[in-house]
Design an enzyme around this catalytic site. Structure first.
Site, PDB file in Angstrom:
ATOM      1  N   ASP A 142       0.851  -1.180   0.000  1.00  0.00           N
ATOM      2  CA  ASP A 142       0.000   0.000   0.000  1.00  0.00           C
ATOM      3  C   ASP A 142       0.892   1.236   0.000  1.00  0.00           C
ATOM      4  OD1 ASP A 142      -2.441   1.425   0.153  1.00  0.00           O
ATOM      5  OD2 ASP A 142      -2.180   1.661   2.313  1.00  0.00           O
ATOM      6  N   ASP A 190      -0.257   5.009   1.104  1.00  0.00           N
ATOM      7  CA  ASP A 190      -0.468   5.851   2.284  1.00  0.00           C
ATOM      8  C   ASP A 190      -0.414   5.021   3.561  1.00  0.00           C
ATOM      9  OD1 ASP A 190      -0.925   8.452   1.088  1.00  0.00           O
ATOM     10  OD2 ASP A 190      -2.758   7.608   0.272  1.00  0.00           O
TER      11      ASP A 190
END
Length: 259
Positions: free
Chosen positions: A13, A15
């Site tokens: 991922d 963020d």
């Protein structure tokens, strides 16, 4: 018990893992460098559909993180892939930004508010009453309802922001129609990403900061999962879920040696 195969590809991922509130997480640059030097396939994933991969590459480069365009996979790209598979050359009314509209144009979709096949809701910082009203009326008239991602909130330096999932709930309340969510934790986004880099779930790992999207998506896709504690999830939160990550680490810096 069957021994799990070594990790040959990595999905992470964005963020909360590589960056946090617009600042690189310590160790992110070293992790990306290790991935590129290893030659292993990898993807940086995001449920945020606002930016194109080229835009994201430029934004990350300004932070000192080098991620090639081909290694970025967004919910907008996954949504476009889904629509191209389901109804090639279709039409859609879109609420979203360039990341989403560009992805749909690239697969040959026509964007229109005249009897569209789909209403597609993505992330934007400028949701308007008029746009939501138009979407609600088109769905009531028979357009199918899609949403790029189910996230109800997103991060910002000023605090949380309402995200696409929250706006989708408003539209659902007005229409009685639930959207089909494409982004994490839908395994569809993960499988499409794996296919894009020629990887297989049995030899892949997913790194994320959220139990409800990242870890769940990796788990349901058959991958090994790593939860980092540099984002939204704390150690105390883990026990609230009926599933667990394969591993919990403090940050992405702890995984450099694993590559």
């Amino acid at each position: 018990m069957q021994t799990r195969k070594p990790i040959e590809s990595w999905l992470t991922d964005l963020d909360g893992v590589l960056i946090h509130e617009g600042v690189p997480v310590p160790g992110a640059d070293a992790f990306l460098k290790a991935l590129k030097e290893s030659g292993k396939p990898f993807l940086v994933l995001t449920n945020n559909s606002i930016y194109t991969p080229r835009d994201l590459r430029a934004r990350l480069a300004r932070m000192g993180l080098d991620v090639p365009v081909a290694n970025i996979w967004t919910s907008a790209l996954a949504t476009a892939k889904f629509l191209d598979d389901q109804r090639p050359g279709g039409t859609a009314h879109v609420i979203g930004e360039a990341g989403l509209t560009t992805a749909l144009h690239d697969v040959g979709y026509v964007l229109t508010d005249s009897e569209p096949d789909y209403v597609v809701l993505g992330e934007t910082r400028t949701y308007s009453f008029e746009a939501l009203t138009k979407a609600i009326r088109l769905i009531n008239d028979g357009a199918r309802f899609l949403c790029t991602n189910p996230d109800q909130t997103g991060p910002s330096p000023q605090g949380v922001l309402p995200a696409a999932g929250s706006v989708a709930a408003l539209i659902t309340k007005a229409t009685g129609k639930e959207p089909y969510f494409i982004g994490k934790p839908n395994p569809l986004m993960m499988r499409a990403g794996l296919n894009a880099i020629g990887a297989h779930s049995e030899t892949s790992a997913m790194i994320g900061d959220r139990m409800d999207t990242d870890v769940l998506a990796g788990l349901e896709s058959g991958m090994k999962t790593y939860l980092v504690l540099t984002g939204l999830t704390t150690v105390a939160d883990i026990g609230r879920y009926p599933f667990r990550p394969s591993y919990v680490v403090d940050s992405i810096a702890d995984l450099v040696a694993e590559v």
